[in-house]
Design an enzyme around this catalytic site. Sequence first.
Site, short mmCIF file in Angstrom:
data_model
loop_
_atom_site.label_atom_id
_atom_site.label_comp_id
_atom_site.label_asym_id
_atom_site.label_seq_id
_atom_site.Cartn_x
_atom_site.Cartn_y
_atom_site.Cartn_z
N CYS A 1 0.87 -1.18 0.00
CA CYS A 1 0.00 0.00 0.00
C CYS A 1 0.90 1.22 0.00
O CYS A 1 2.13 1.10 -0.12
CB CYS A 1 -0.99 -0.01 1.16
SG CYS A 1 -0.29 0.28 2.80
N ASN B 1 2.52 1.60 4.11
CA ASN B 1 2.74 0.38 4.91
C ASN B 1 2.36 0.58 6.37
O ASN B 1 3.00 0.04 7.26
CB ASN B 1 4.19 -0.11 4.77
CG ASN B 1 4.40 -1.54 5.21
OD1 ASN B 1 5.47 -1.88 5.69
ND2 ASN B 1 3.42 -2.42 5.06
N CYS C 1 -1.42 0.99 7.08
CA CYS C 1 -2.85 0.67 7.20
C CYS C 1 -3.19 -0.62 6.47
O CYS C 1 -3.30 -1.68 7.07
CB CYS C 1 -3.72 1.83 6.69
SG CYS C 1 -3.73 3.29 7.75
N ARG C 2 -3.35 -0.53 5.16
CA ARG C 2 -3.87 -1.66 4.40
C ARG C 2 -2.91 -2.83 4.28
O ARG C 2 -3.29 -3.98 4.52
CB ARG C 2 -4.31 -1.19 3.01
CG ARG C 2 -5.44 -0.17 3.07
CD ARG C 2 -5.70 0.45 1.71
NE ARG C 2 -4.56 1.31 1.33
CZ ARG C 2 -4.42 1.89 0.15
NH1 ARG C 2 -5.33 1.67 -0.80
NH2 ARG C 2 -3.40 2.67 -0.11
N SER C 3 -1.67 -2.59 3.87
CA SER C 3 -0.77 -3.73 3.66
C SER C 3 -0.36 -4.43 4.94
O SER C 3 -0.29 -5.67 4.95
CB SER C 3 0.45 -3.33 2.81
OG SER C 3 1.20 -2.31 3.40
N ASP D 1 -7.95 3.59 0.80
CA ASP D 1 -7.10 3.94 1.93
C ASP D 1 -7.94 4.58 3.03
O ASP D 1 -8.56 5.61 2.82
CB ASP D 1 -6.02 4.92 1.46
CG ASP D 1 -4.92 5.12 2.47
OD1 ASP D 1 -5.09 4.73 3.65
OD2 ASP D 1 -3.88 5.68 2.10
#
Length: 156
Positions: free
Chosen positions: A9, A12, A14-16, A128
């Site tokens: 993401c 690095n 939140c999402r990943s 995001d």
Amino acid sequence: MKTRLLFICLGNICRSPAADAIMKKMVKDADMENDIEVDSAGIGPWHVGQLPDKRMRDHGFLRHYSINHIARQFNAAVDFSRFDYIIVMDDENYKAITQQAKNNEDKNKVIRMADYFIRFRGRTSVPDPYYGGDEDFELALDLIEDGCRGLLKALK
């Protein structure tokens, strides 16, 4: 030989790292830890060395995930050769990572999380949540769980 997955993401945080934690739990629950290795990275260097966003850690905790990956930046020279699949969260991530590919083999390793959605077919990305509220973090986790389920199913 292990299949190596790298989730990407923007920063690095939140999402990943959420995808990293979710997929690791799913891999463990499927007793596939000897078959699949999981990591995550960000496109930019802004948060290198930091824990994930507290809001993502808190929302993940409520779902029994330990989202604690220390942020690192994607390194094309190492990561394209190390990983079999590089899974991105949105089209901007896709463009940023594929532009760093040195050949078609590298480029073909880059896939979209949305391509593995089962329950959320029709969605084209994992938005995001960083600038959003609780509902945005919950949606991101719903989408990531769905994508990880679909990806794990495809890898089996």
